[in-house]
Design a protein around this motif. Sequence first.
Motif, PDB file in Angstrom:
ATOM      1  N   THR A  95     -19.909  30.355 118.086  1.00 13.32           N
ATOM      2  CA  THR A  95     -19.429  28.980 118.310  1.00 13.32           C
ATOM      3  C   THR A  95     -18.369  28.769 119.653  1.00 13.32           C
ATOM      4  N   GLU A  96     -17.906  29.882 120.072  1.00  7.60           N
ATOM      5  CA  GLU A  96     -17.273  29.630 121.380  1.00  7.60           C
ATOM      6  C   GLU A  96     -18.217  29.256 122.478  1.00  7.60           C
ATOM      7  N   ALA A  97     -19.288  30.073 122.566  1.00  7.67           N
ATOM      8  CA  ALA A  97     -20.259  29.897 123.718  1.00  7.67           C
ATOM      9  C   ALA A  97     -21.239  29.068 123.434  1.00  7.67           C
ATOM     10  N   LYS A  98     -21.127  28.562 122.158  1.00  9.90           N
ATOM     11  CA  LYS A  98     -21.973  27.437 121.749  1.00  9.90           C
ATOM     12  C   LYS A  98     -23.643  28.360 121.643  1.00  9.90           C
ATOM     13  N   ARG A  99     -23.979  29.220 120.940  1.00 12.54           N
ATOM     14  CA  ARG A  99     -25.103  30.152 121.159  1.00 12.54           C
ATOM     15  C   ARG A  99     -25.396  30.740 119.965  1.00 12.54           C
ATOM     16  N   VAL A 100     -26.645  30.647 119.620  1.00 13.71           N
ATOM     17  CA  VAL A 100     -27.241  31.204 118.345  1.00 13.71           C
ATOM     18  C   VAL A 100     -28.032  32.470 118.689  1.00 13.71           C
ATOM     19  N   LEU A 101     -27.630  33.782 118.083  1.00 17.62           N
ATOM     20  CA  LEU A 101     -28.469  35.161 118.087  1.00 17.62           C
ATOM     21  C   LEU A 101     -29.369  34.959 117.183  1.00 17.62           C
ATOM     22  N   LEU A 102     -30.207  35.772 117.580  1.00 24.08           N
ATOM     23  CA  LEU A 102     -31.644  35.915 116.963  1.00 24.08           C
ATOM     24  C   LEU A 102     -32.008  37.218 116.704  1.00 24.08           C
ATOM     25  N   ASP A 103     -32.651  37.674 115.452  1.00 18.47           N
ATOM     26  CA  ASP A 103     -33.093  39.132 115.298  1.00 18.47           C
ATOM     27  C   ASP A 103     -34.152  39.364 116.377  1.00 18.47           C
ATOM     28  N   SER A 104     -34.646  38.465 117.111  1.00 17.95           N
ATOM     29  CA  SER A 104     -35.665  39.010 118.249  1.00 17.95           C
ATOM     30  C   SER A 104     -34.998  39.209 119.289  1.00 17.95           C
ATOM     31  N   ALA A 105     -33.683  39.542 119.319  1.00 19.01           N
ATOM     32  CA  ALA A 105     -32.968  40.110 120.345  1.00 19.01           C
ATOM     33  C   ALA A 105     -32.844  39.063 121.588  1.00 19.01           C
ATOM     34  N   THR A 106     -32.705  37.815 121.294  1.00 20.41           N
ATOM     35  CA  THR A 106     -32.542  36.978 122.263  1.00 20.41           C
ATOM     36  C   THR A 106     -31.508  35.747 121.538  1.00 20.41           C
TER      37      THR A 106
END
Length: 362
Positions: A82-93
């Motif tokens: 939530t700080e970087a506004k980024r969603v981490l995915l199980d596809s390593a992306t």
Amino acid sequence: MTGQHRIVVLGAGYAGLAAARRLASKAREAEITVVDARASFVERVRLHQQAAGQQISKWDLREMLANKNIHFVRARATQIDTEAKRVLLDSATALDYDTLVYALGSIADPNSVPGVAEHAYLLATPEDAGRFTAPRGTVVIVGGGATGIELAAELAETQPDSRVMLLGPDEPGAWLSTRARAHIRRVLERLGVEIRSDAKVIEVTGEGVRLADGSLIEAAATVWTAGFGVPDLAARSGLSVDRVGRVLTDASLRSLSHPDVYAAGDSAVIAGPGGRELRMACATALPTGKYAADAIATRLRGGEPVPLRFRYAVQCLSLGRRDGLIQFLHTDDSPRRTVLTGRTAAWVKEAVVRGAGWAARP
């Protein structure tokens, strides 16, 4: 970087697709991406039909969304930074967002009592329904809610040689009106379903289910429909949630802790008429998904959305393919005396399900 406002929608169920579809028309200046672990959209409200051996339709998500210029990423979100506004995915992306729509829906709760995870079938996802095949012998369905009732009726009608038992501590449809409960019982008994409304299950074993009185009901298969939970992604990511893990929201479905996150459907705590929280249902997911999209679009234009105003009108249950129940509701979601039953109700329920599927599909 395109310079467009980036909206990421987590979940391609009724709420997520309704939000994405609305955003595509109301926020055309935005870049919209939908993330889901499945490649296809399946109507969740038909899973009891699938479990009973019927074929139900599915739609390719990538193809559907591309028609509306919505990007689709098939992956499972593992963390929201939530700080970087980024969603981490199980596809390593990872996906960056400016606004996030959290619509991951609900899942079965296999930890309700000992043995559910090891010995019971569930019915909350297409994968759950696909694992179940009605065996010869007794099928015990635990839970007198909508899912349990619909599955019991569908199995008894589709598999007349199977013995179907519906167990729960209350009368099936206990939250409905007296007339509704009487109709449910009448239809289930006509179909041959054995009803135990005094049965509190405390354990599921390989042989069947054990009740609070110590007795064991033997079963060739046990299906657990008593209660739902939600994915723990929001809680693990630091969003404010309730004890179940649903995102706490304000009157515009914005997260109380993170204003760039909106939540809709089963994974959100949403205030309804009379202070009652909106229940987990397709009837909640579709309108709240649309409203969240409208609120986002309004704020992107510099406006302030009006608070969500929503009420239920009816609750629909199928009782096999030839009977059903339409329960009319008061503003606060409590049942009215008026009900619609029989073939007409079955037709109305089918029309509602088809309409919901159409409304969700972009």
